[in-house]
Design an enzyme around this catalytic site. Sequence first.
Site, mmCIF file in Angstrom:
data_model
loop_
_atom_site.group_PDB
_atom_site.id
_atom_site.type_symbol
_atom_site.label_atom_id
_atom_site.label_comp_id
_atom_site.label_asym_id
_atom_site.label_seq_id
_atom_site.Cartn_x
_atom_site.Cartn_y
_atom_site.Cartn_z
ATOM 1 N N ALA A 250 0.813 -1.225 0.000
ATOM 2 C CA ALA A 250 0.000 0.000 0.000
ATOM 3 C C ALA A 250 0.843 1.271 0.000
ATOM 4 O O ALA A 250 0.333 2.341 0.302
ATOM 5 C CB ALA A 250 -0.937 0.001 1.198
ATOM 6 N N ALA A 251 2.105 1.165 -0.362
ATOM 7 C CA ALA A 251 2.988 2.338 -0.301
ATOM 8 C C ALA A 251 2.460 3.480 -1.168
ATOM 9 O O ALA A 251 2.338 4.624 -0.714
ATOM 10 C CB ALA A 251 4.400 1.945 -0.736
ATOM 11 N N GLY A 252 2.144 3.169 -2.420
ATOM 12 C CA GLY A 252 1.641 4.211 -3.312
ATOM 13 C C GLY A 252 0.297 4.746 -2.884
ATOM 14 O O GLY A 252 0.048 5.957 -2.939
ATOM 15 N N ASP A 253 -0.590 3.853 -2.441
ATOM 16 C CA ASP A 253 -1.925 4.288 -2.009
ATOM 17 C C ASP A 253 -1.847 5.184 -0.779
ATOM 18 O O ASP A 253 -2.588 6.174 -0.665
ATOM 19 C CB ASP A 253 -2.802 3.073 -1.700
ATOM 20 C CG ASP A 253 -3.077 2.225 -2.931
ATOM 21 O OD1 ASP A 253 -3.021 2.778 -4.047
ATOM 22 O OD2 ASP A 253 -3.346 1.027 -2.780
#
Length: 311
Positions: A250-253
């Site tokens: 979920a880094a980008g989110d």
Amino acid sequence: MMKKILVIGSFMTDLVVKSARFCQEGETIIGETFNQFTGGKGANQAIAAARLGGNVEMLGELGNDAFGRDQINSLKANNVKNDNILFTDKAMSGIGNPQLDDSGKNRIVVIPGANLQFKPDDLEELVEVVQSADIIVLQLEIPIETVYRAIELGSKYHKVIILNPAPAQELDLRYASLVTYMTPNEHEAQLLTGIDTSSQEGVKESAEELLRQGYQNVLITLGEKGSYFVNKRVEIQVPSYEVKAIDTTAAGDSFIGAFAFGLANDESIQDSLSYASAVSAIAVTRMGAQPSLPTKAEVDTFLNQKVKVKA
């Protein structure tokens, strides 16, 4: 008063498999752990912003199944308004299968399911929800025609539109000028422009090409290398925080949700990017998509610790 964020997008239940390394073709290996988490780019971004204290609503479609009920419970637990989410008997709720290795890198297979049932006509029925928002956040895990209609409606009602083009696909550039912030990662930017983004120079060239395509502002997230922002007036490079990554799912989110939160609080682009960098740094140190998303108090503590270390 804090501006309202409307996330129009996807729900995925992540069935996460962790192993020391990824399988090769024709190979079977013994994994380490299995976990099930509520996720999906849309839901992740909504919850990321809400946990920071944002005023957030979510639109999308779920199946009438246990996965769908889990998603609603997760939104409720995180104070994301969910009254207008649709349900269908035509498909099951979306499923994602992230595979993680010991370095925290991931590979993800997605089965969209009910997400693909959310059509432009459904959005037309919910136009008052669009009108009520200030910032609209979009991704590409729902039908592309629904994304285009959301962009049209957002532009018609003078909303800030954040388009996270993931999973990457070819886009109709007639909509580019209506998008306020185009936010690919380096791999998506390369696919959208045909420019190699493995170098810093390539990232800049790719961002410039996206500006030429008509997008108003371009933000390319670069994982452990930070992020790069450019428009016709400014250029900003923001480094990442050095942490030990466990799960980058979920880094980008988390970054996009935090960036939207910054804009909703009328923070500068620089401050919004820096804050989002801290949020994503915390997220990658934890397992799961939504369970990894930090609260505002956790981010404040993280930033205070970083300041003390520098001092």
